[in-house]
Design an enzyme around this catalytic site. Sequence first.
Site, PDB file in Angstrom:
ATOM      1  N   MET A 143     -11.370  -7.501   3.256  1.00 16.30           N
ATOM      2  CA  MET A 143     -10.756  -6.506   4.129  1.00 16.30           C
ATOM      3  C   MET A 143     -10.520  -7.097   5.510  1.00 16.30           C
ATOM      4  O   MET A 143     -11.428  -7.717   6.085  1.00 16.30           O
ATOM      5  CB  MET A 143     -11.648  -5.273   4.247  1.00 16.30           C
ATOM      6  CG  MET A 143     -11.751  -4.439   2.976  1.00 16.30           C
ATOM      7  SD  MET A 143     -10.175  -3.807   2.410  1.00 16.30           S
ATOM      8  CE  MET A 143      -9.744  -2.670   3.741  1.00 16.30           C
ATOM      9  N   MET A 149      -9.180   7.164  -1.540  1.00 18.66           N
ATOM     10  CA  MET A 149     -10.222   7.458  -0.550  1.00 18.66           C
ATOM     11  C   MET A 149     -10.866   8.808  -0.860  1.00 18.66           C
ATOM     12  O   MET A 149     -10.161   9.781  -1.148  1.00 18.66           O
ATOM     13  CB  MET A 149      -9.597   7.515   0.850  1.00 18.66           C
ATOM     14  CG  MET A 149      -8.900   6.223   1.240  1.00 18.66           C
ATOM     15  SD  MET A 149      -8.128   6.382   2.862  1.00 18.66           S
ATOM     16  CE  MET A 149      -7.298   4.792   2.976  1.00 18.66           C
ATOM     17  N   GLY A 185      -9.957   2.867   5.605  1.00 22.92           N
ATOM     18  CA  GLY A 185      -9.828   4.309   5.845  1.00 22.92           C
ATOM     19  C   GLY A 185      -8.453   4.713   6.312  1.00 22.92           C
ATOM     20  O   GLY A 185      -7.997   5.822   6.020  1.00 22.92           O
ATOM     21  N   PHE A 186      -7.774   3.811   7.005  1.00 23.55           N
ATOM     22  CA  PHE A 186      -6.471   4.205   7.561  1.00 23.55           C
ATOM     23  C   PHE A 186      -5.508   3.017   7.570  1.00 23.55           C
ATOM     24  O   PHE A 186      -5.916   1.875   7.720  1.00 23.55           O
ATOM     25  CB  PHE A 186      -6.641   4.717   8.998  1.00 23.55           C
ATOM     26  CG  PHE A 186      -7.556   5.913   9.090  1.00 23.55           C
ATOM     27  CD1 PHE A 186      -8.914   5.730   9.325  1.00 23.55           C
ATOM     28  CD2 PHE A 186      -7.065   7.188   8.888  1.00 23.55           C
ATOM     29  CE1 PHE A 186      -9.788   6.814   9.379  1.00 23.55           C
ATOM     30  CE2 PHE A 186      -7.920   8.296   8.943  1.00 23.55           C
ATOM     31  CZ  PHE A 186      -9.286   8.110   9.188  1.00 23.55           C
ATOM     32  N   GLY A 187      -4.214   3.327   7.433  1.00 23.89           N
ATOM     33  CA  GLY A 187      -3.213   2.279   7.615  1.00 23.89           C
ATOM     34  C   GLY A 187      -2.914   2.113   9.092  1.00 23.89           C
ATOM     35  O   GLY A 187      -3.402   2.878   9.931  1.00 23.89           O
ATOM     36  N   GLY A 188      -2.141   1.092   9.413  1.00 24.55           N
ATOM     37  CA  GLY A 188      -1.668   0.910  10.780  1.00 24.55           C
ATOM     38  C   GLY A 188      -2.689   0.376  11.761  1.00 24.55           C
ATOM     39  O   GLY A 188      -2.494   0.447  12.979  1.00 24.55           O
ATOM     40  N   SER A 216       0.858  -1.188   0.000  1.00 24.21           N
ATOM     41  CA  SER A 216       0.000   0.000   0.000  1.00 24.21           C
ATOM     42  C   SER A 216       0.890   1.233   0.000  1.00 24.21           C
ATOM     43  O   SER A 216       1.917   1.278   0.681  1.00 24.21           O
ATOM     44  CB  SER A 216      -0.876   0.009   1.268  1.00 24.21           C
ATOM     45  OG  SER A 216      -1.407   1.303   1.484  1.00 24.21           O
ATOM     46  N   MET A 238     -12.009   3.260  -2.471  1.00 26.36           N
ATOM     47  CA  MET A 238     -12.843   3.410  -1.280  1.00 26.36           C
ATOM     48  C   MET A 238     -13.641   4.706  -1.470  1.00 26.36           C
ATOM     49  O   MET A 238     -13.352   5.754  -0.866  1.00 26.36           O
ATOM     50  CB  MET A 238     -11.967   3.463  -0.018  1.00 26.36           C
ATOM     51  CG  MET A 238     -11.323   2.110   0.278  1.00 26.36           C
ATOM     52  SD  MET A 238      -9.989   2.193   1.484  1.00 26.36           S
ATOM     53  CE  MET A 238      -8.609   2.533   0.379  1.00 26.36           C
ATOM     54  N   ASP A 261      -4.352   3.141  -2.550  1.00 24.69           N
ATOM     55  CA  ASP A 261      -5.524   3.291  -1.679  1.00 24.69           C
ATOM     56  C   ASP A 261      -6.186   4.625  -1.958  1.00 24.69           C
ATOM     57  O   ASP A 261      -5.723   5.678  -1.509  1.00 24.69           O
ATOM     58  CB  ASP A 261      -5.106   3.189  -0.211  1.00 24.69           C
ATOM     59  CG  ASP A 261      -4.976   1.745   0.215  1.00 24.69           C
ATOM     60  OD1 ASP A 261      -3.983   1.400   0.884  1.00 24.69           O
ATOM     61  OD2 ASP A 261      -5.863   0.950  -0.133  1.00 24.69           O
ATOM     62  N   ASP A 280      -6.198  -7.261   3.005  1.00 28.11           N
ATOM     63  CA  ASP A 280      -5.727  -5.879   3.083  1.00 28.11           C
ATOM     64  C   ASP A 280      -6.063  -5.301   4.450  1.00 28.11           C
ATOM     65  O   ASP A 280      -7.240  -5.190   4.802  1.00 28.11           O
ATOM     66  CB  ASP A 280      -6.444  -5.083   1.980  1.00 28.11           C
ATOM     67  CG  ASP A 280      -6.035  -3.641   1.921  1.00 28.11           C
ATOM     68  OD1 ASP A 280      -6.636  -2.901   1.121  1.00 28.11           O
ATOM     69  OD2 ASP A 280      -5.126  -3.243   2.666  1.00 28.11           O
ATOM     70  N   GLY A 337      -3.480  -4.618   8.174  1.00 24.23           N
ATOM     71  CA  GLY A 337      -2.808  -5.301   9.287  1.00 24.23           C
ATOM     72  C   GLY A 337      -2.033  -6.530   8.876  1.00 24.23           C
ATOM     73  O   GLY A 337      -1.730  -7.407   9.698  1.00 24.23           O
ATOM     74  N   HIS A 347      -0.358  -1.049  -4.690  1.00 21.31           N
ATOM     75  CA  HIS A 347      -1.752  -0.970  -4.228  1.00 21.31           C
ATOM     76  C   HIS A 347      -2.052   0.482  -3.890  1.00 21.31           C
ATOM     77  O   HIS A 347      -1.565   1.025  -2.890  1.00 21.31           O
ATOM     78  CB  HIS A 347      -1.915  -1.854  -2.997  1.00 21.31           C
ATOM     79  CG  HIS A 347      -3.296  -1.897  -2.442  1.00 21.31           C
ATOM     80  ND1 HIS A 347      -4.286  -2.744  -2.910  1.00 21.31           N
ATOM     81  CD2 HIS A 347      -3.857  -1.172  -1.443  1.00 21.31           C
ATOM     82  CE1 HIS A 347      -5.394  -2.546  -2.205  1.00 21.31           C
ATOM     83  NE2 HIS A 347      -5.161  -1.605  -1.304  1.00 21.31           N
ATOM     84  N   HIS A 387      -7.583   0.540  -5.337  1.00 22.50           N
ATOM     85  CA  HIS A 387      -8.571   0.132  -4.333  1.00 22.50           C
ATOM     86  C   HIS A 387      -9.452   1.343  -4.095  1.00 22.50           C
ATOM     87  O   HIS A 387      -9.069   2.274  -3.378  1.00 22.50           O
ATOM     88  CB  HIS A 387      -7.847  -0.309  -3.059  1.00 22.50           C
ATOM     89  CG  HIS A 387      -8.758  -0.647  -1.926  1.00 22.50           C
ATOM     90  ND1 HIS A 387      -8.313  -0.817  -0.639  1.00 22.50           N
ATOM     91  CD2 HIS A 387     -10.099  -0.827  -1.873  1.00 22.50           C
ATOM     92  CE1 HIS A 387      -9.341  -1.096   0.157  1.00 22.50           C
ATOM     93  NE2 HIS A 387     -10.436  -1.112  -0.577  1.00 22.50           N
TER      94      HIS A 387
HETATM   95  C1  DX5 Z   1      -7.053   0.741   4.546  1.00 23.74           C
HETATM   96  C2  DX5 Z   1      -6.292   0.382   3.287  1.00 23.74           C
HETATM   97  C3  DX5 Z   1      -5.213  -0.635   3.505  1.00 23.74           C
HETATM   98  C4  DX5 Z   1      -4.255  -0.255   4.551  1.00 23.74           C
HETATM   99  C5  DX5 Z   1      -3.082  -1.183   4.618  1.00 23.74           C
HETATM  100  O1  DX5 Z   1      -8.217   1.422   4.198  1.00 23.74           O
HETATM  101  O2  DX5 Z   1      -7.190  -0.204   2.366  1.00 23.74           O
HETATM  102  O3  DX5 Z   1      -4.510  -0.844   2.289  1.00 23.74           O
HETATM  103  O4  DX5 Z   1      -3.817   1.038   4.316  1.00 23.74           O
HETATM  104  O5  DX5 Z   1      -2.210  -0.629   5.530  1.00 23.74           O
HETATM  105  P1  DX5 Z   1      -1.671  -1.473   6.766  1.00 23.74           P
HETATM  106  O6  DX5 Z   1      -0.894  -2.612   6.128  1.00 23.74           O
HETATM  107  O7  DX5 Z   1      -0.814  -0.506   7.501  1.00 23.74           O
HETATM  108  O8  DX5 Z   1      -2.868  -1.949   7.530  1.00 23.74           O
HETATM  109 ZN    ZN Z   2      -6.292  -0.989   0.360  1.00 22.20          ZN
END
Ligand code: DX5
Ligand code: ZN
Length: 223
Positions: A139, A39, A144-147, A10, A70, A37, A175, A177, A35, A68
């Site tokens: 999913m 949004m 919405g967010f990484g981490g 990502s 969103m 992301d 996708d 975590g 990938h 992706h």
């Molecule tokens: C969340 C994204 C994911 C996410 C992956 O909405 O679709 O791609 O950012 O990031 P990690 O690997 O940090 O969860």
């Molecule tokens: Zn994604």
Amino acid sequence: MSRPVAIAPSILPADFSRLGEECLKLQEAGADRIHWDVMDGVFVPNLSLGPDIIAAIRPHLTIDFEAHLMVVNPDQLIHRYVEAGCSTITVHAEACTHLHRTLSLIADLGATPAVALNPHTPAEVITNVRDLLGLVLVMTVNPGFGGQAYIAPMEAKMTQVAEMLEGYDCDLQVDGGISPTTIAAAAAAGANVFVSGSALFNHPDGLAGGTKDLRQRAEDAQG
Ligand code: DX5
Ligand code: ZN
């Protein structure tokens, strides 16, 4: 027979002030695809990037790009991401009133149709569109967010989707975590394409070592 493992970083954790260079580093580190992301700030409470940024980076890389989406109204945007150079377009089932028509639109534009299922969305949603799909994204976080933390109960859905896809030429992607401690369970549950953001960018062995580590753990778990 397991489908080949693919690692799809990502871009969310990347240094956005040098995004092109960051994507090139991911390619050099052995990533199979990028990938993106995307949004819109409505479908998810976050805003990321548009097709022009992807189009600017496209000529500098050779690996595939996947979008992706969103977003609340993918039908309006799909063509922009195909024109920007994304060969797989993933729409959220939850954002599509006419999912069969939307996936057909992606195919008509020459891209691989893909659908993402949020954690609450049952696997059965794909029942009548399996013949259109090249990838199903289960999913493992709420988007919405990484981490965020990996939602382990999604492994049961992965296995259910994998069984539903038997006989279809369709990848199963996860996708959210995905890390050295979660990827093996996801692979064992049936996933073969792995999105990783924070765990890869923060891997102690760096991007190349991290990509290699994630790939090896997934392949070992596939058996
Ligand atoms: C969340 C994204 C994911 C996410 C992956 O909405 O679709 O791609 O950012 O990031 P990690 O690997 O940090 O969860
Ligand atoms: Zn994604």
